[in-house]
Design a protein around this motif. Sequence first.
Motif, PDB file in Angstrom:
ATOM      1  N   UNK A 117       0.808  -1.213  -0.063  1.00 46.17           N
ATOM      2  CA  UNK A 117       0.039  -0.013  -0.256  1.00 46.17           C
ATOM      3  C   UNK A 117       0.823   1.299  -0.019  1.00 46.17           C
ATOM      4  N   UNK A 118       1.978   1.250   0.517  1.00 39.81           N
ATOM      5  CA  UNK A 118       3.173   2.011   0.691  1.00 39.81           C
ATOM      6  C   UNK A 118       3.316   2.619  -0.780  1.00 39.81           C
ATOM      7  N   UNK A 119       3.692   1.575  -1.652  1.00 36.71           N
ATOM      8  CA  UNK A 119       4.097   1.883  -3.039  1.00 36.71           C
ATOM      9  C   UNK A 119       2.813   2.397  -3.896  1.00 36.71           C
ATOM     10  N   UNK A 120       1.750   1.842  -3.600  1.00 37.79           N
ATOM     11  CA  UNK A 120       0.452   2.492  -4.244  1.00 37.79           C
ATOM     12  C   UNK A 120       0.423   4.135  -3.887  1.00 37.79           C
ATOM     13  N   UNK A 121       0.819   4.428  -2.655  1.00 40.19           N
ATOM     14  CA  UNK A 121       0.370   5.663  -2.207  1.00 40.19           C
ATOM     15  C   UNK A 121       1.557   6.635  -2.925  1.00 40.19           C
ATOM     16  N   UNK A 122       2.657   6.073  -3.082  1.00 44.11           N
ATOM     17  CA  UNK A 122       4.059   6.930  -3.354  1.00 44.11           C
ATOM     18  C   UNK A 122       3.830   7.266  -4.816  1.00 44.11           C
ATOM     19  N   UNK A 123       3.417   6.023  -5.665  1.00 50.27           N
ATOM     20  CA  UNK A 123       2.926   6.313  -6.734  1.00 50.27           C
ATOM     21  C   UNK A 123       1.829   7.045  -7.334  1.00 50.27           C
ATOM     22  N   UNK A 124       0.815   7.243  -6.610  1.00 52.60           N
ATOM     23  CA  UNK A 124      -0.292   8.157  -6.755  1.00 52.60           C
ATOM     24  C   UNK A 124       0.152   9.655  -6.712  1.00 52.60           C
ATOM     25  N   UNK A 125       1.104   9.749  -5.601  1.00 55.12           N
ATOM     26  CA  UNK A 125       1.755  11.133  -5.367  1.00 55.12           C
ATOM     27  C   UNK A 125       2.698  11.520  -6.619  1.00 55.12           C
ATOM     28  N   UNK A 126       3.305  10.730  -6.708  1.00 59.14           N
ATOM     29  CA  UNK A 126       4.586  10.865  -7.831  1.00 59.14           C
ATOM     30  C   UNK A 126       3.601  11.347  -9.201  1.00 59.14           C
ATOM     31  N   UNK A 127       2.521  10.570  -9.263  1.00 56.51           N
ATOM     32  CA  UNK A 127       1.514  10.897 -10.515  1.00 56.51           C
ATOM     33  C   UNK A 127       1.061  12.527 -10.637  1.00 56.51           C
ATOM     34  N   UNK A 128       0.665  12.851  -9.383  1.00 53.33           N
ATOM     35  CA  UNK A 128       0.287  14.082  -8.942  1.00 53.33           C
ATOM     36  C   UNK A 128       1.255  15.095  -9.098  1.00 53.33           C
ATOM     37  N   UNK A 129       2.400  14.802  -8.691  1.00 53.90           N
ATOM     38  CA  UNK A 129       3.650  15.924  -8.841  1.00 53.90           C
ATOM     39  C   UNK A 129       3.718  16.012 -10.238  1.00 53.90           C
ATOM     40  N   UNK A 130       4.186  15.175 -10.942  1.00 53.86           N
ATOM     41  CA  UNK A 130       4.498  14.906 -12.425  1.00 53.86           C
ATOM     42  C   UNK A 130       3.141  15.649 -13.188  1.00 53.86           C
ATOM     43  N   UNK A 131       2.104  15.063 -12.863  1.00 55.24           N
ATOM     44  CA  UNK A 131       1.082  15.865 -13.822  1.00 55.24           C
ATOM     45  C   UNK A 131       0.845  17.277 -13.472  1.00 55.24           C
ATOM     46  N   UNK A 132       1.056  17.715 -12.332  1.00 58.55           N
ATOM     47  CA  UNK A 132       0.992  19.118 -12.048  1.00 58.55           C
ATOM     48  C   UNK A 132       1.898  19.943 -12.590  1.00 58.55           C
ATOM     49  N   UNK A 133       3.146  19.404 -12.670  1.00 49.39           N
ATOM     50  CA  UNK A 133       4.176  20.139 -13.546  1.00 49.39           C
ATOM     51  C   UNK A 133       4.078  19.997 -14.981  1.00 49.39           C
ATOM     52  N   UNK A 134       3.420  18.987 -15.586  1.00 48.20           N
ATOM     53  CA  UNK A 134       3.317  19.157 -17.014  1.00 48.20           C
ATOM     54  C   UNK A 134       2.260  19.799 -17.423  1.00 48.20           C
ATOM     55  N   UNK A 135       1.190  20.021 -16.540  1.00 50.21           N
ATOM     56  CA  UNK A 135       0.050  20.853 -16.728  1.00 50.21           C
ATOM     57  C   UNK A 135       0.275  22.141 -16.827  1.00 50.21           C
ATOM     58  N   UNK A 136       1.024  22.594 -15.644  1.00 52.72           N
ATOM     59  CA  UNK A 136       1.457  23.968 -15.434  1.00 52.72           C
ATOM     60  C   UNK A 136       2.401  24.637 -16.377  1.00 52.72           C
ATOM     61  N   UNK A 137       3.112  23.646 -16.988  1.00 51.48           N
ATOM     62  CA  UNK A 137       3.976  24.031 -18.013  1.00 51.48           C
ATOM     63  C   UNK A 137       3.475  23.816 -19.509  1.00 51.48           C
ATOM     64  N   UNK A 138       2.434  23.539 -19.604  1.00 45.64           N
ATOM     65  CA  UNK A 138       1.659  23.561 -20.773  1.00 45.64           C
ATOM     66  C   UNK A 138       2.324  22.250 -21.506  1.00 45.64           C
ATOM     67  N   UNK A 139       2.672  21.224 -21.033  1.00 47.06           N
ATOM     68  CA  UNK A 139       3.294  20.122 -21.720  1.00 47.06           C
ATOM     69  C   UNK A 139       2.465  18.917 -21.847  1.00 47.06           C
TER      70      UNK A 139
END
Length: 93
Positions: free
Chosen positions: A1-23
Amino acid sequence: MGAMFALVVADGLISNFLMTHGLGREWNPLLRAFVGGENFLLIKVAGAFLSALILWDIYKKRPQVAAIGSLCMVVFYTGIVYWNLFAFFITQV
C-alpha cells in the motif's frame, strides 16, 4: 500500500508540473479544474490516503482480495507514472 500511495503522489507531482508548463493535459475530468492550483496535490494525496485506508480495511477481512487490488493499483499507477515521464522527456527533446 505504501508503493501505491507513493505512485499516486508521484503521478500528482509529475502531472501538475506537466500541466502548469503546458506540456500535457489532465484526462480525468473531475480533476481537470484543479490542475495547477494548490488543491490539486492535496486532492491527489487525500485520494491516495483514502484508497490506502480502504484497502487496509479490506485487508483485515479478505487479505487476498486486498493484495490483488493493491497489486492492480500499483501496476496501473506505475504505467501512468511512466507515461507521464515519457511525456515529459519527449517534450524536452
